[in-house]
Design a protein around this motif. Sequence first.
Motif, PDB file in Angstrom:
ATOM      1  N   LEU A 174       0.816  -1.215   0.000  1.00  0.00           N
ATOM      2  CA  LEU A 174       0.000   0.000   0.000  1.00  0.00           C
ATOM      3  C   LEU A 174       0.851   1.268   0.000  1.00  0.00           C
ATOM      4  N   ALA A 175       1.926   1.268   0.774  1.00  0.00           N
ATOM      5  CA  ALA A 175       2.733   2.480   0.928  1.00  0.00           C
ATOM      6  C   ALA A 175       3.706   2.707  -0.215  1.00  0.00           C
ATOM      7  N   ASP A 176       4.281   1.635  -0.735  1.00  0.00           N
ATOM      8  CA  ASP A 176       5.300   1.760  -1.775  1.00  0.00           C
ATOM      9  C   ASP A 176       5.175   0.602  -2.757  1.00  0.00           C
ATOM     10  N   PRO A 177       4.178   0.659  -3.644  1.00  0.00           N
ATOM     11  CA  PRO A 177       3.952  -0.479  -4.539  1.00  0.00           C
ATOM     12  C   PRO A 177       5.025  -0.639  -5.620  1.00  0.00           C
ATOM     13  N   ALA A 178       5.858   0.352  -5.814  1.00  0.00           N
ATOM     14  CA  ALA A 178       6.858   0.279  -6.882  1.00  0.00           C
ATOM     15  C   ALA A 178       8.002  -0.673  -6.551  1.00  0.00           C
ATOM     16  N   HIS A 179       8.262  -0.928  -5.283  1.00  0.00           N
ATOM     17  CA  HIS A 179       9.381  -1.770  -4.880  1.00  0.00           C
ATOM     18  C   HIS A 179       8.875  -2.976  -4.092  1.00  0.00           C
ATOM     19  N   ALA A 180       9.390  -4.133  -4.418  1.00  0.00           N
ATOM     20  CA  ALA A 180       8.987  -5.359  -3.731  1.00  0.00           C
ATOM     21  C   ALA A 180       9.800  -5.536  -2.448  1.00  0.00           C
TER      22      ALA A 180
END
Length: 135
Positions: free
Chosen positions: A52-58
């Motif tokens: 939710l907070a940072d979907p760009a990085h796994a």
Amino acid sequence: TAPFIHLSAGYAFVCLFGFAVFGAGLERRFGPVAVVALWLVCGAAGIGMKALADPAHAALGAMGCVAGALFAWTVYVVNKEDLRDYDALGLAAMALVVCALPIATDSASVWVLLGGALAGLVAGFVLTRLSPRDA
């Protein structure tokens, strides 16, 4: 499946050893089903908060699980037992190592730590309402 995947041996060791330390105390009191449920809930909460907070990085690893176990165990022991029986410096050192993981490795995330910790906090208060099994 992300809490089951670790990209470095050091990260895996810290997460799994930390979960073993705090999970063993909870397993002794509530049984293995409670510990497995804690792993799944805290791991999912950590990875979910990261998504939710940072979907760009796994994010990978069991940092949410160990943070949840740390918080659940601490909340339970503070409310139901006497902390003088435990090594406070050792517990603080373990908590510091867990909280420093996002600095030490790229696969760890502060969001996973926060999600797991919040889930563990809730789980700890739920466990205080339950009666421990007879040892």
